[in-house]
Design an enzyme around this catalytic site. Sequence first.
Site, short mmCIF file in Angstrom:
data_model
loop_
_atom_site.label_atom_id
_atom_site.label_comp_id
_atom_site.label_asym_id
_atom_site.label_seq_id
_atom_site.Cartn_x
_atom_site.Cartn_y
_atom_site.Cartn_z
N CYS A 116 30.20 -12.59 28.83
CA CYS A 116 29.05 -12.38 29.72
C CYS A 116 28.58 -10.93 29.72
CB CYS A 116 29.35 -12.87 31.12
SG CYS A 116 30.72 -12.02 31.90
N GLY B 270 0.78 -1.23 0.00
CA GLY B 270 0.00 0.00 0.00
C GLY B 270 0.81 1.28 0.00
C1 PEP Z 1 30.97 -6.63 31.75
O1 PEP Z 1 31.67 -5.70 32.09
O2 PEP Z 1 30.73 -6.93 30.56
C2 PEP Z 1 30.34 -7.49 32.77
C3 PEP Z 1 29.66 -8.57 32.44
O3 PEP Z 1 30.43 -7.07 34.06
P1 PEP Z 1 29.52 -5.90 34.67
O4 PEP Z 1 28.51 -5.53 33.65
O5 PEP Z 1 28.94 -6.45 35.90
O6 PEP Z 1 30.55 -4.84 34.91
#
Ligand code: PEP
Length: 907
Positions: A858, A111
Amino acid sequence: MSETWVYRFDQLDEVDAHLHGTWDDVRALLGGKGANLAEMTRLGIPVPPGFTVTTAACLAFLEADGTPPGMWDQVVDALKAIERQTHKHFGDPENPLLVSCRSGAKFSMPGMMDTVLNIGLNDETAKGLIRLTGDEHFVYDSYRRLIQMFGTVVLGLRDELFEHVLAGAREARGVATDAELTVEDLQGVVTRFKAIAPRFPSDPIEQLRLAVEAVFSSWNGKRAVDYRNAAHIPHDLGTAVNVQTMVFGNLGEDSATGVAMTRSGATGLPGLEGDYLMNAQGEDVVSGTRATQPVEGLGDVMPAVYAELLATAQTLESHYRDMQDIEFTIENGVLWLLQTRDGKRTAQAAVRIAVDLATEGAISQREAVQRVKPDQIDFFLHPQLDRDARAQAEVEHRLCATGLNVSPGAAVGVVAFDPDTAERWARDGRDVILVRPETKPDDVHGMLAAKGILTSRGGRTSHAALVARQFGKPAVVGVAALDIDLGAKTATLGGFELEEGDWVSLDGSSGEVFVGQLDTFVPDISDQWLATLLEWADDIRVLGIRANADYPVDAERARTYGAEGIGLCRTEHMFFESERLPIMQRMIMSESVADRRSALDELLPMQRSDFLGLFRAMSGLPVIIRLIDPPLHEFLPTYEELSERITDAKIRLSKAASLEAVDELLARLRADEDTQRRVLALHEANPMLGLRGVRLAILYPEIAQMQARAIVEAACQAIEEGYEPKPEIMVPLTSDLRELAVVRDLVAEEAAAVLAERDVELEVPIGTMVETPRAALVAGELATKADFFSFGTNDLTQTTFGISRDDAETGFLLDYLRDGLLEQNPFATLDPDGVGVLVDMAVTAGRRTRPDLDVGICGEHGGDPASIAWCHAYGLTYVSCSPYRVPVARLAAAQAVLAEAGPAEEG
Ligand code: PEP
Ligand code: MG
């Protein structure tokens, strides 16, 4: 020889020979619609003859502001070929050929661009068509439609001008719909339309020329540009134009028109799903102005044609190996296909369709895994209306209406009756529901800004439904009990009076609409098709998937979502809980090691029980627990807060009525003054670069010892209870081997002591985060003292860019992103050119020292699909992300493998 700008639908072999390319190249040249019309023609499916003017012609036109040399002659030649095929002639009053002229870009933009139907009609050909069909009503209706569309699309006149005339004619005749107007009424409408659009050309060739040019120009129209921005479609593709013989669904009771999907676009349920209208033209279905019938109904009215439609739909789906969205017209009992394309679908439908197609053998499991976008998995985490809140609302009779459930999920917000208000309020942070009679392409900005969409008209394939589904907006359309007064900005909704700004809640899965603000919740992932798809992804992926989880309930959720362990437990979060904070503060305030130990002794059992919960939830899987990381002042009140408290206490002291009161106030005053001194002592200009992470463990070894003890004691208890704990201890913010060595020894000693006390044998690996550039640079050395690495890419991004992670997303970074100085937010998607190089280097160096080194990530990037692809490329062992991202990460990790292997295999 001049370039070929025009290809007939039956010339796909020539296109292939010219391009020597892929299907993608064909779509780029002919547009998605043109390519599919040509492909359908080659498959022997009944497609009204026509031709495509290429996207290259559009780009040449837009650049030179005129059609490229040779193009028009080619259009005329193609038209002649169609005349031969149809035995009709363009502009011939004896046997007139009518054509449609539609846009068709490489990517469908429903459209957003322009269409003109019934080109070729003028006063003479209209008379000829009446002689041929014997249906004056149909011909004048078609004629008025041509002038109206030509007037708005080509001449830029406002549609209201035409609608006003139609409304006047309906009123004069006392009827509700245009279909009920008489032939004389329609003739009058045509005359008045011509007066509104005096530049409407009667020469069919001129009509066609101007229509083609208008479609070219609509590529750069505002709504098309807005749509492309929202859908991330490049602006330099151009649109093709498809010129096609008109077939008519409005030739009487053996004619019809409709749209259908080969499977449900909302749920993925197999089986044709769609709408049709008897004796109507396609735009009547899509615009939602007439109430459509479910497509199955055709089976009763025209069983043979319906059977042919089902068979054709099946042929198309098998050929394209995907759910198709088709447009069809039945002209005097003959079925014609006008369009097929891969159908838009909700995330839920995308998952089910991919899995079903693979189960049926149409595609491979690997291809099914590639067909679902990781973000679509988010749908399963869409908010839904809280069951109790819904029940309560029903009891209170606040369920006020039901409409079509066209795009699932719950949306709760305040009513806005126009898209600009919706956009403005959303910008101010308000949750908005856009409430309209129906939506048009001009409303898209408001739809995108809104949390949900509610319309009084329209069907499952209406504009509102399509756009909502594509962008994952919950929507309920076709709510008959909704009556909107746009002028007064009020509405009645099933007996309730609504004003702009009032709260409504809608459920796009059931089609129910409530007045008021209902609670929502995020559902659990239990969809069987999703579970199957993710199992297939698990078979393909190489990366492990772990979760960042601090509490047992998060760990349990992560495990049900498929996490294979905990990649990061941030222990400090546990200290912020209200009964623990005072003990933590006492620990920080301690002047002596003995005092500190006594406070830590109180914290120890609390930590132990936290860890025990994690080990129970993750029995048999690794649980990485990180030593306390943030600067200690974060656990204390701020200097300013304390100043206020002190001033307040002094004032109260001056007015104290009793000695007891004086004593108590004095004690509080002293305590606050002590804390303030400590806050001042701990003050740092850049605390994120100060006394935190491993440095805390060096200065206050008792804290690390307490944590190591709590972890290992909890593990021993878990073993006693019959669980299989796999604790790992992680040291944060390391940048030098010596600091890591000191803390490692400290932790290892404490762990060994506990194991000896309990007479338990357990391996407790001790590793480090790599989250400073220096750690990455000396990773080879660090690996001599680290059993594993985990990249903290939040800090690593902060320290590599030198941009504060706490201020980044509100500060100048936004300007950088807006101005294109940065392509992506490096805190959301791993920066492969800088941070990624450090990661890559550190992995290589670490594994040179310790070949079996486990390496994970992480930081927030662990749940971002693009970053996950990089993590796969760097050879990481696993990614760790929030529990809710775990399913997304499972799919993204599999797609990283498949992307490496090359494009999806065919067949
Ligand atoms: C990071 O720094 O990526 C981590 C996982 O640790 P935080 O976020 O707790 O500093
Ligand atoms: Mg960090």
